[in-house]
Scaffold this motif. Structure first.
Motif, PDB file in Angstrom:
ATOM      1  N   ALA A   1       3.532  -5.000   2.559  1.00 18.44           N
ATOM      2  CA  ALA A   1       2.917  -4.040   3.381  1.00 18.44           C
ATOM      3  C   ALA A   1       1.672  -4.508   4.025  1.00 18.44           C
ATOM      4  O   ALA A   1       1.019  -5.348   3.454  1.00 18.44           O
ATOM      5  CB  ALA A   1       2.434  -2.781   2.101  1.00 18.44           C
ATOM      6  N   THR A   2       1.305  -4.120   5.257  1.00 18.63           N
ATOM      7  CA  THR A   2       0.643  -4.896   5.667  1.00 18.63           C
ATOM      8  C   THR A   2      -0.453  -4.014   5.450  1.00 18.63           C
ATOM      9  O   THR A   2      -1.394  -2.956   4.581  1.00 18.63           O
ATOM     10  CB  THR A   2       0.612  -4.162   7.700  1.00 18.63           C
ATOM     11  OG1 THR A   2       0.520  -2.855   7.765  1.00 18.63           O
ATOM     12  CG2 THR A   2       1.869  -4.462   8.074  1.00 18.63           C
TER      13      THR A   2
ATOM     14  N   GLU B   1      -2.743  -1.797   7.818  1.00 22.53           N
ATOM     15  CA  GLU B   1      -3.248  -0.581   8.001  1.00 22.53           C
ATOM     16  C   GLU B   1      -2.211   0.178   7.307  1.00 22.53           C
ATOM     17  O   GLU B   1      -2.856   0.893   6.865  1.00 22.53           O
ATOM     18  CB  GLU B   1      -2.796  -0.262   9.406  1.00 22.53           C
ATOM     19  CG  GLU B   1      -2.185   0.387  10.278  1.00 22.53           C
ATOM     20  CD  GLU B   1      -2.042   0.441  11.083  1.00 22.53           C
ATOM     21  OE1 GLU B   1      -2.149   1.662  12.152  1.00 22.53           O
ATOM     22  OE2 GLU B   1      -1.754  -0.510  12.012  1.00 22.53           O
ATOM     23  N   GLU B   2      -1.005  -0.335   6.308  1.00 25.56           N
ATOM     24  CA  GLU B   2       0.464   0.418   6.165  1.00 25.56           C
ATOM     25  C   GLU B   2      -1.011   1.112   4.505  1.00 25.56           C
ATOM     26  O   GLU B   2      -0.119   2.398   3.749  1.00 25.56           O
ATOM     27  CB  GLU B   2       1.199  -0.079   6.285  1.00 25.56           C
ATOM     28  CG  GLU B   2       2.248  -0.492   7.173  1.00 25.56           C
ATOM     29  CD  GLU B   2       3.291  -1.251   7.102  1.00 25.56           C
ATOM     30  OE1 GLU B   2       4.406  -1.344   8.083  1.00 25.56           O
ATOM     31  OE2 GLU B   2       3.522  -2.287   6.178  1.00 25.56           O
ATOM     32  N   THR B   3      -1.592  -0.648   3.664  1.00 27.23           N
ATOM     33  CA  THR B   3      -2.053   0.196   2.608  1.00 27.23           C
ATOM     34  C   THR B   3      -2.629   1.216   2.976  1.00 27.23           C
ATOM     35  O   THR B   3      -2.600   2.285   1.658  1.00 27.23           O
ATOM     36  CB  THR B   3      -2.512  -1.408   1.957  1.00 27.23           C
ATOM     37  OG1 THR B   3      -1.817  -2.794   1.951  1.00 27.23           O
ATOM     38  CG2 THR B   3      -3.139  -1.213   0.523  1.00 27.23           C
TER      39      THR B   3
ATOM     40  N   GLN C   1      -2.734   3.698   4.814  1.00 28.50           N
ATOM     41  CA  GLN C   1      -2.345   4.655   5.090  1.00 28.50           C
ATOM     42  C   GLN C   1      -1.947   5.309   3.766  1.00 28.50           C
ATOM     43  O   GLN C   1      -1.429   6.445   3.586  1.00 28.50           O
ATOM     44  CB  GLN C   1      -1.268   4.670   6.312  1.00 28.50           C
ATOM     45  CG  GLN C   1      -1.834   3.998   8.331  1.00 28.50           C
ATOM     46  CD  GLN C   1      -0.601   3.835   8.304  1.00 28.50           C
ATOM     47  OE1 GLN C   1       0.808   3.471   8.075  1.00 28.50           O
ATOM     48  NE2 GLN C   1      -1.035   3.870   9.866  1.00 28.50           N
ATOM     49  N   VAL C   2      -1.701   4.542   3.436  1.00 19.91           N
ATOM     50  CA  VAL C   2      -0.452   4.578   2.274  1.00 19.91           C
ATOM     51  C   VAL C   2      -1.498   5.866   0.911  1.00 19.91           C
ATOM     52  O   VAL C   2      -1.385   6.354   0.446  1.00 19.91           O
ATOM     53  CB  VAL C   2       0.408   3.906   1.465  1.00 19.91           C
ATOM     54  CG1 VAL C   2       0.448   4.546  -0.275  1.00 19.91           C
ATOM     55  CG2 VAL C   2       2.104   3.876   2.108  1.00 19.91           C
TER      56      VAL C   2
ATOM     57  N   GLN D   1      -2.687   9.562   2.207  1.00 21.05           N
ATOM     58  CA  GLN D   1      -1.745   9.840   2.333  1.00 21.05           C
ATOM     59  C   GLN D   1      -1.841  10.103   0.959  1.00 21.05           C
ATOM     60  O   GLN D   1      -0.619  11.711   0.516  1.00 21.05           O
ATOM     61  CB  GLN D   1       0.169   9.837   2.915  1.00 21.05           C
ATOM     62  CG  GLN D   1       1.015  10.629   3.262  1.00 21.05           C
ATOM     63  CD  GLN D   1       2.389   9.733   1.877  1.00 21.05           C
ATOM     64  OE1 GLN D   1       2.276   8.776   1.814  1.00 21.05           O
ATOM     65  NE2 GLN D   1       2.223  10.934   0.563  1.00 21.05           N
TER      66      GLN D   1
ATOM     67  N   CYS E   1       4.161   1.604  -0.798  1.00 20.92           N
ATOM     68  CA  CYS E   1       4.074   1.814   0.538  1.00 20.92           C
ATOM     69  C   CYS E   1       6.074   1.153   0.439  1.00 20.92           C
ATOM     70  O   CYS E   1       6.553   1.282   1.421  1.00 20.92           O
ATOM     71  CB  CYS E   1       3.186   0.383   1.498  1.00 20.92           C
ATOM     72  SG  CYS E   1       3.833   0.372   2.958  1.00 20.92           S
TER      73      CYS E   1
ATOM     74  N   LYS F   1       8.919   3.111  -0.454  1.00 22.40           N
ATOM     75  CA  LYS F   1       8.905   3.919   0.698  1.00 22.40           C
ATOM     76  C   LYS F   1       9.645   3.413   1.464  1.00 22.40           C
ATOM     77  O   LYS F   1      10.595   3.502   1.835  1.00 22.40           O
ATOM     78  CB  LYS F   1       7.779   4.349   1.732  1.00 22.40           C
ATOM     79  CG  LYS F   1       7.031   5.654   0.506  1.00 22.40           C
ATOM     80  CD  LYS F   1       5.282   5.870   1.441  1.00 22.40           C
ATOM     81  CE  LYS F   1       4.683   7.041   0.165  1.00 22.40           C
ATOM     82  NZ  LYS F   1       5.541   8.141   0.292  1.00 22.40           N
ATOM     83  N   LYS F   2       9.749   1.878   1.829  1.00 20.86           N
ATOM     84  CA  LYS F   2      10.420   1.597   2.901  1.00 20.86           C
ATOM     85  C   LYS F   2      11.856   1.163   2.283  1.00 20.86           C
ATOM     86  O   LYS F   2      13.005   1.295   3.091  1.00 20.86           O
ATOM     87  CB  LYS F   2       9.542  -0.062   3.159  1.00 20.86           C
ATOM     88  CG  LYS F   2       8.543   0.115   3.951  1.00 20.86           C
ATOM     89  CD  LYS F   2       8.073  -1.383   4.665  1.00 20.86           C
ATOM     90  CE  LYS F   2       6.668  -0.797   5.085  1.00 20.86           C
ATOM     91  NZ  LYS F   2       6.373  -2.327   6.034  1.00 20.86           N
TER      92      LYS F   2
END
Length: 495
Positions: free
Chosen positions: A375-376, A378-380, A382-383, A386, A404, A407-408
């Protein structure tokens, strides 16, 4: 039947569990592994009716066979007591389509408490069993959480001293304050000008210095480790995977023998290796999902079969995973090399010399149980946002990396198997990253104001570990260069 241990780098010698715990690292620089993985000798149904302490004994007795029942139960009961703020020790929260295994309810609000609460008791018991007269010096490198958990475990334990090295600019403000305010006449905390890999490499060099070992012995000391390179740290982590499965069964979330997946955020590979050991003991685990942050050396390894640490080291919001040399991976490499110590030694020598190694296709074929992704930053963030918005459940940055990646995995594999996501730290330990992920309006607030704000929006009580450091006095302010680590150790021990 006694289970013995041997080094991942030589075939010449076996030792008992207590001897392996005492040594920490094998004399040849390898890691101790059991000569075989024992099988669970109680059914999951039987285990599901036990307390955490009772189940811990059933698992650990299979690995620590030279400890008596009385000795092992004493270690367990001293470790898993009122210092944990929940009766269950490791509660499970169902959220966002997964089961979050909360491992952060101990004294330092991180999963390291699960193993480091018991290690001092295992170590001092092992010393008595082996008639050790020297004072034991725990020498450890930390990427943030191991240090405080080890310090808390060993503080003022008779017959021990503990020295912790951490990257001065590579941990969260709360992680650092937890360490540098640590009380205890036998504790010493040192920041290094470098990253975690530098600290870990420096500690291993000290362990492997035979001349220093002789000098230490003459002064009445001997080294041991609190890192997950110590088998006494790794095996207690196996317990909570067995316990988590047993809880899901007891709560009728799964059926007997139903297979589950496990997602683990990992840097040093110890926590996910414990899950792998649990699977090999007969626990019905299907996929072991390895979650990395931007330091994705493990992801690349699972994709390509090449382990390559020759890359930039990235400081992230999940600092306990900011690691490029995953020490515990060596135990897995040894296993998939058919326990060939010479082959493993060859690969580890290549890593030391060239910064990389590549496994064979045959070895790679044995990694089918694993899935890796990352996870980048930004993705971290966002999760975190969310999951909070959707469920009102707040997770820390490391757990968010795992969420994250899960989810992938579901997108990649279309797998609907019930899954445990390992939650390795309280969001209170990383308040700035967590709160700014939820809403950037929090960015101007102080760290402890953010603690209070997190309390407001989550409704979760501020942990005592955080309250304790609000106004705690700084007791450790030593900072050194990597090349000075041995000198600093000798000065602390007044050698």
């Amino acid at each position: 039947m006694e289970l013995l241990y041997k080094s991942t780098r030589s075939e010449s010698k076996t030792v008992t569990a207590s001897q392996a715990i005492l040594k920490g690292l094998a004399e040849d620089g390898g890691l101790f592994v059991p000569t075989s993985i024992p099988q669970l000798d109680k059914s999951i149904v039987e285990l599901s009716k036990m307390t955490y302490q009772e189940l811990a004994f059933e698992v650990m007795k299979l690995f620590f066979t030279d400890f008596t029942e009385e000795e092992l139960k004493a270690c367990i009961n001293k470790a898993y007591d009122a210092k944990f703020d929940t009766e269950e020790i490791t509660p499970i929260v169902k959220a966002d389509g997964a089961y979050y295994l909360e491992l952060f309810h101990g004294a330092t609000i991180a999963f390291k408490d699960m193993a480091l609460s018991i290690l001092p008791h295992l170590l001092t018991t092992a010393a008595k069993k082996n008639q050790v007269k020297n004072e034991i010096v725990i020498l450890t490198a930390t990427s943030g959480d191991t240090g405080k958990a080890a310090l808390a475990g060993f503080a003022d334990v008779p017959g021990t001293k503990i020295i912790v090295f951490y990257p001065k600019d590579g941990v969260s403000p709360i992680q650092e304050k937890q360490m540098i305010t640590q009380k205890g006449e036998n504790t010493f905390v040192v920041g290094i000008n470098g990253n975690f890999d530098d600290a870990q490499t420096g500690v291993k060099a000290i362990f492997n210095n035979k001349g220093l070992a002789d000098e230490m012995n003459q002064s009445g000391y001997q080294f041991s480790s609190a890192n997950s390179i110590n088998i006494g740290r790794l095996i207690p982590q196996v317990v909570y995977y067995v316990y988590a499965y047993s809880r899901l069964l007891a709560n009728e979330e799964i059926c007997e023998n139903e297979r589950i997946n496990v997602v683990v955020p990992t840097g040093n590979f110890g926590n996910i290796l414990a899950a792998y050991y649990a699977k090999n003991m007969g626990l019905p685990i299907d996929k072991l999902i390895c979650a990395s942050n931007d330091n994705k050396v493990l992801y690349d390894f699972f994709i390509t079969g090449e382990y390559n640490r020759n890359r930039d080291f990235i400081l992230t919001s999940s600092p306990s995973m900011d690691i490029l040399i995953s020490s515990n991976l060596e135990r897995l490499i040894y296993k998939i090399a058919d326990c060939d110590a010479n082959k493993n030694h060859e690969l580890m020598s290549a890593l030391s010399k060239n910064g990389k190694y590549e496994i064979t296709e045959e070895m790679k074929s044995q990694l089918v149980d694993f899935y890796g992704n990352y996870a980048t930053e930004e993705e971290t963030a966002q999760v975190i946002k969310q999951i909070y918005q959707d469920t009102n459940y707040i997770i820390d940055t490391h757990t968010a990396v795992a969420a994250c990646v899960y989810k992938k995995y579901k997108t990649d594999k279309k797998d609907k198997t019930k899954t445990i996501v390992v939650s390795t730290a309280s969001p209170y330990k990383f308040t700035r990253s967590v709160m700014c992920a939820i809403d950037n309006k929090y960015s101007s607030m102080s760290d402890f104001d953010l603690v209070d704000e997190l309390n407001k929006i989550s409704g979760v009580e501020v942990p005592q570990a955080i309250e304790d450091i609000r106004s705690a006095k700084i007791l450790h302010n030593t900072v050194c260069e990597v090349v000075e680590m041995q000198k600093v150790v000798k000065e602390f021990l007044e050698m």
